[in-house]
Design an enzyme around this catalytic site. Structure first.
Site, short mmCIF file in Angstrom:
data_model
loop_
_atom_site.label_atom_id
_atom_site.label_comp_id
_atom_site.label_asym_id
_atom_site.label_seq_id
_atom_site.Cartn_x
_atom_site.Cartn_y
_atom_site.Cartn_z
N TYR A 179 6.10 112.05 -59.23
CA TYR A 179 6.52 110.78 -59.85
C TYR A 179 5.96 110.62 -61.26
O TYR A 179 6.63 110.06 -62.14
CB TYR A 179 6.06 109.62 -58.96
CG TYR A 179 6.50 108.26 -59.45
CD1 TYR A 179 7.84 107.94 -59.57
CD2 TYR A 179 5.56 107.29 -59.78
CE1 TYR A 179 8.24 106.69 -60.02
CE2 TYR A 179 5.95 106.04 -60.22
CZ TYR A 179 7.29 105.74 -60.34
OH TYR A 179 7.69 104.51 -60.78
N ARG A 190 10.44 108.96 -56.26
CA ARG A 190 10.56 107.78 -55.39
C ARG A 190 11.74 107.90 -54.44
O ARG A 190 11.82 107.20 -53.45
CB ARG A 190 10.70 106.49 -56.23
CG ARG A 190 9.40 106.03 -56.85
CD ARG A 190 8.38 105.67 -55.77
NE ARG A 190 7.11 105.24 -56.33
CZ ARG A 190 6.07 106.03 -56.51
NH1 ARG A 190 6.15 107.31 -56.20
NH2 ARG A 190 4.94 105.55 -57.00
N TYR A 249 0.57 106.57 -53.01
CA TYR A 249 0.84 105.46 -52.09
C TYR A 249 -0.23 105.32 -51.02
O TYR A 249 -0.44 104.25 -50.48
CB TYR A 249 2.20 105.67 -51.41
CG TYR A 249 3.35 105.03 -52.14
CD1 TYR A 249 3.33 103.69 -52.49
CD2 TYR A 249 4.48 105.77 -52.47
CE1 TYR A 249 4.38 103.09 -53.15
CE2 TYR A 249 5.55 105.18 -53.13
CZ TYR A 249 5.48 103.84 -53.47
OH TYR A 249 6.53 103.26 -54.12
#
Length: 290
Positions: free
Chosen positions: A139, A174, A256
């Site tokens: 990302y 994502r 995350y």
């Protein structure tokens, strides 16, 4: 008697408030690595809501477009769950009441060693000495828009006779396919881009792996740490390479899962700090001058 217009506005406000509370209730207990899946679930929900609206208003086009969005969101959710080794029911319901357990387990998984940082020059020297090179984007590459610079770096290294490959995790970025699109945009040849399953067994033969802005998708905790929220998720085993260079904006910047990637503490891993685009531009400049 209440004014009809005021009644309509009050009803709309009430339904909007209740919907907001339901949405909050559904997603508040979900965290960590499951967050991207929740985004695709909500995307699917919006499609079904549009579909229902189409039926209610007698508008076939709304119903068809809603069904298209709903199904595409559902398929995307299924692909992501498969790639992350997760079950859709456990994603939606599994977050409830697990916080204390994870917090308690975190202290058990103590990471030993220290993070070693290095510079661009040393990274270039390692790349020039290597024959087998793997580039693993994440990302961070998408955010920094570093795909054009790294594409040129890969082309230069390939022209030197080195075997350069890109290893892409199914949920890198994502959404599935996000990194493939970015690399295609930067004109990276398709024969240099490989899926995780195609290259995961080859890392032991790789001389240098360049990780650009990826964290959870290359985390050894997914295989070694049962207390980690991504335990069991298939990951790219970059730590099995002879040398790993991880490009990160800052140390402590987690994915995350909210935990530091254990591969950063391994003896064969060095961290290159800085913005991915700036770092890749410097790599390209130094390689051009060599």
């Amino acid at each position: 008697h209440m004014d009809p217009e005021a009644l309509r506005v009050a009803s709309l406000s009430l339904v909007g408030g209740v919907s907001g509370l339901l949405g909050l209730h559904l997603t508040a207990s979900i965290g960590g690595a499951d967050m991207p899946v929740v985004i695709t679930i909500l995307n699917s929900y919006s499609g079904w809501a549009l579909c229902a609206e189409g039926f209610m208003l007698g508008n076939p086009l709304l119903a068809q477009v809603g069904a298209l969005i709903g199904f595409s969101g559902a398929i995307l959710t299924w692909i992501m769950c498969e790639a992350m080794g997760r079950d859709i029911v456990s994603v939606i319901l599994g977050g409830a009441g697990t916080k204390a357990q994870v917090a308690g387990a975190k202290s058990a998984a103590v990471i030993e060693g220290e993070i070693k940082t290095t510079g661009i020059e040393q990274t270039v020297d390692a790349l020039l000495e290597a024959d087998e090179i793997m580039i693993v984007p994440g990302y961070g590459l998408a955010v920094a828009q570093a795909q054009f610079a790294i594409a040129e770096v890969a082309k230069m290294l390939k022209d030197m006779g080195k075997n350069v490959r890109f290893g892409i995790h199914p949920v890198a970025g994502r959404m599935p396919g996000q990194l493939n699109v970015l690399l295609a945009e930067a004109s990276v040849p398709y024969d240099m881009v490989f899926e995780m399953e195609e290259v995961n067994e080859d890392f032991s033969d790789v001389d240098v792996t360049l990780v650009i802005g990826a964290s959870d998708t290359v985390s050894s905790a997914a295989e070694d740490d049962p207390s980690c929220s991504i335990y069991g998720m298939p990951v790219l085993r970059v730590w099995k390479s002879k040398n790993v260079f991880v490009m990160k904006r800052t140390i402590g910047n987690t994915g995350y899962t909210g935990m530091e990637n254990p591969i950063l503490f391994k003896d064969n891993t060095q961290v290159v700090l800085g913005d991915a685009k700036k770092t890749c531009d410097e790599l390209r400049t130094i390689l051009t001058n060599k």
